[in-house]
Write an enzyme that holds these catalytic residues in place. Structure first.
Site, PDB file in Angstrom:
ATOM      1  N   ASN A   6       0.813  -1.187   0.012  1.00  0.00           N
ATOM      2  CA  ASN A   6      -0.038   0.029   0.157  1.00  0.00           C
ATOM      3  C   ASN A   6       0.989   1.287  -0.024  1.00  0.00           C
ATOM      4  O   ASN A   6       1.611   1.476   1.042  1.00  0.00           O
ATOM      5  CB  ASN A   6      -0.919  -0.015   1.218  1.00  0.00           C
ATOM      6  CG  ASN A   6      -1.617   1.307   1.409  1.00  0.00           C
ATOM      7  OD1 ASN A   6      -1.741   2.163   0.498  1.00  0.00           O
ATOM      8  ND2 ASN A   6      -2.249   1.604   2.585  1.00  0.00           N
TER       9      ASN A   6
ATOM     10  N   LYS B 192       0.323   4.351  -0.423  1.00  0.00           N
ATOM     11  CA  LYS B 192      -0.324   5.504   0.360  1.00  0.00           C
ATOM     12  C   LYS B 192      -0.084   6.623  -0.518  1.00  0.00           C
ATOM     13  O   LYS B 192      -0.059   6.588  -1.811  1.00  0.00           O
ATOM     14  CB  LYS B 192       0.185   5.678   1.962  1.00  0.00           C
ATOM     15  CG  LYS B 192      -0.050   4.366   2.643  1.00  0.00           C
ATOM     16  CD  LYS B 192       0.433   4.512   4.179  1.00  0.00           C
ATOM     17  CE  LYS B 192       0.055   3.417   4.700  1.00  0.00           C
ATOM     18  NZ  LYS B 192       0.243   3.282   6.231  1.00  0.00           N
TER      19      LYS B 192
ATOM     20  N   HIS C 152      -9.383   1.559   5.032  1.00  0.00           N
ATOM     21  CA  HIS C 152      -7.880   1.761   5.531  1.00  0.00           C
ATOM     22  C   HIS C 152      -8.177   2.692   6.962  1.00  0.00           C
ATOM     23  O   HIS C 152      -9.106   3.734   6.631  1.00  0.00           O
ATOM     24  CB  HIS C 152      -6.995   2.290   4.679  1.00  0.00           C
ATOM     25  CG  HIS C 152      -5.654   2.226   5.244  1.00  0.00           C
ATOM     26  ND1 HIS C 152      -5.201   3.020   6.252  1.00  0.00           N
ATOM     27  CD2 HIS C 152      -4.697   1.118   5.119  1.00  0.00           C
ATOM     28  CE1 HIS C 152      -3.869   2.734   6.475  1.00  0.00           C
ATOM     29  NE2 HIS C 152      -3.698   1.649   6.017  1.00  0.00           N
TER      30      HIS C 152
ATOM     31  N   GLU D  42      -6.522   4.954   8.069  1.00  0.00           N
ATOM     32  CA  GLU D  42      -6.106   6.534   7.606  1.00  0.00           C
ATOM     33  C   GLU D  42      -7.332   6.968   6.943  1.00  0.00           C
ATOM     34  O   GLU D  42      -7.578   8.388   7.200  1.00  0.00           O
ATOM     35  CB  GLU D  42      -5.136   6.565   6.551  1.00  0.00           C
ATOM     36  CG  GLU D  42      -3.563   6.216   7.541  1.00  0.00           C
ATOM     37  CD  GLU D  42      -2.663   5.725   6.814  1.00  0.00           C
ATOM     38  OE1 GLU D  42      -2.597   5.576   5.588  1.00  0.00           O
ATOM     39  OE2 GLU D  42      -1.729   5.164   7.501  1.00  0.00           O
TER      40      GLU D  42
ATOM     41  N   GLU E  15      -5.291  -4.776  10.516  1.00  0.00           N
ATOM     42  CA  GLU E  15      -4.066  -3.778  10.744  1.00  0.00           C
ATOM     43  C   GLU E  15      -4.280  -2.876  11.930  1.00  0.00           C
ATOM     44  O   GLU E  15      -5.069  -1.984  12.090  1.00  0.00           O
ATOM     45  CB  GLU E  15      -4.122  -2.571   9.672  1.00  0.00           C
ATOM     46  CG  GLU E  15      -4.048  -3.232   8.260  1.00  0.00           C
ATOM     47  CD  GLU E  15      -3.195  -2.243   7.458  1.00  0.00           C
ATOM     48  OE1 GLU E  15      -2.218  -2.624   6.863  1.00  0.00           O
ATOM     49  OE2 GLU E  15      -4.063  -1.107   7.283  1.00  0.00           O
TER      50      GLU E  15
ATOM     51  N   GLY F 111       3.220   2.269  10.592  1.00  0.00           N
ATOM     52  CA  GLY F 111       3.920   3.331  10.642  1.00  0.00           C
ATOM     53  C   GLY F 111       4.788   3.721  12.047  1.00  0.00           C
ATOM     54  O   GLY F 111       5.395   4.671  11.863  1.00  0.00           O
TER      55      GLY F 111
ATOM     56  N   SER G  15       3.497  -2.083  10.310  1.00  0.00           N
ATOM     57  CA  SER G  15       5.010  -2.163  10.658  1.00  0.00           C
ATOM     58  C   SER G  15       5.722  -3.761  10.152  1.00  0.00           C
ATOM     59  O   SER G  15       6.121  -4.443  10.823  1.00  0.00           O
ATOM     60  CB  SER G  15       5.501  -1.876  11.972  1.00  0.00           C
ATOM     61  OG  SER G  15       5.393  -0.589  12.143  1.00  0.00           O
TER      62      SER G  15
HETATM   63  P1  13P Z   1       3.231   0.388   7.807  1.00  0.00           P
HETATM   64  O1  13P Z   1       3.778  -0.812   6.986  1.00  0.00           O
HETATM   65  O2  13P Z   1       4.034   1.448   7.176  1.00  0.00           O
HETATM   66  O3  13P Z   1       3.145   0.375   9.292  1.00  0.00           O
HETATM   67  O4  13P Z   1       1.729   0.675   7.264  1.00  0.00           O
HETATM   68  C1  13P Z   1       0.810  -0.574   7.194  1.00  0.00           C
HETATM   69  C2  13P Z   1      -0.219   0.056   6.398  1.00  0.00           C
HETATM   70  O5  13P Z   1      -0.955   0.888   7.090  1.00  0.00           O
HETATM   71  C3  13P Z   1      -0.527  -0.598   5.203  1.00  0.00           C
HETATM   72  O6  13P Z   1      -2.006  -0.302   4.852  1.00  0.00           O
END
Ligand code: 13P
Length: 254
Positions: free
Chosen positions: A9, A11, A96, A98, A168, A174, A213
């Site tokens: 992903n 982002k 997601h 976010e 997640e 992150g 992560s």
């Molecule tokens: P990270 O791997 O950067 O922690 O992000 C995970 C994520 O949100 C994947 O959709």
């Protein structure tokens, strides 16, 4: 047997140059892995056409990071599932954290996006997961079940025969704070048990990815867990070598 799936992903990241280099590096890795594991990248909408041109004819699959509930119309700024399908997307991430957080997407809104994606030939990747506060309060499964139930109510349990779930934990995204393999496995197995209370066959078959992560270091042990079928990878999916190590971990555990 569930085939592992490793999905990047991206982002809000990438340039024309970085996308070209990354996809060119991932195509051979996806081709090599394809007998044992599927590999996909979910890109910002503006790059999806580029990814299609670069990956077409290979085993590398691609998708979007979100999708609208409408197929067309006066919805400025959105991308419809039919458009995404036309550009060769296999997957559409929906819900997601976010987007749930920054765009205030409710469980019902996410379920509607899941439905629209599926009805238009995309495989929805439904993200679920709890905040740190909810985790500390022992509410993980209450949150996750509500997120799943909204989809079950709208689309039926049978819809999971053609969908992917990504667990997640928000506190792991992150932050470098990966859920331990034991914590992640327990939630994955609880998700599967919850789905099995509606339909055991669907529950046994659905791919449940871990995200938060997930990187070259943490992937091998995470992917060795019985109910973890691969990863949804943020930061580490932007670096070809790191992502290739994660793909190798999935292949090793296939
Ligand atoms: P990270 O791997 O950067 O922690 O992000 C995970 C994520 O949100 C994947 O959709």
């Amino acid at each position: 047997m569930r085939k592992p799936l490793v999905m990047g992903n991206w982002k809000l990241n990438g340039t024309k140059d970085s996308v070209t280099a990354l996809v060119n590096a991932l195509v051979p890795a996806a081709n090599d892995a394809s007998a044992k594991a599927d590999v996909a990248v979910c890109a910002p909408a503006v790059f999806i056409g580029m990814v299609e041109n670069l990956a077409q004819g290979s085993k590398l699959l691609w998708g979007s990071e979100d999708c609208d509930v409408h197929t067309s119309g006066a919805y400025t700024g959105e991308n419809s599932p039919t458009m995404l399908k036309e550009f060769g997307c296999t997957y559409a991430i929906v819900g997601h954290s976010e987007r749930r957080d920054y765009h205030k997407e409710s469980n019902e809104c996410v379920a509607a996006k899941y439905k629209a994606a599926q009805e238009n030939g995309l495989i929805p990747v439904l993200c679920v997961g709890e905040s740190e506060q909810e985790f500390d309060a022992g509410k993980t499964m209450d949150v996750v079940k509500a997120e799943l139930k909204a989809v079950i109510d709208l689309c039926g349990i049978e819809s999971f025969a053609n969908a992917v779930i990504a667990y997640e934990p928000i506190w792991a995204i992150g932050t470098g704070k990966t859920a331990t393999p034991e914590i992640a496995q327990k939630v994955h197995s609880d998700i599967r048990a919850y789905l099995a209370s509606f339909d055991a066959e669907v529950a046994a078959k659905v791919q449940i990815l871990y995200g938060g992560s997930c990187n070259a270091k943490t992937a091998p042990e995470l992917f060795s867990q019985a109910d973890i079928d691969g990863g949804l990878v943020g930061g580490a999916s932007l670096k070809a070598d790191d992502f290739k190590s994660i793909i190798a971990a999935a292949v090793a555990n296939a």
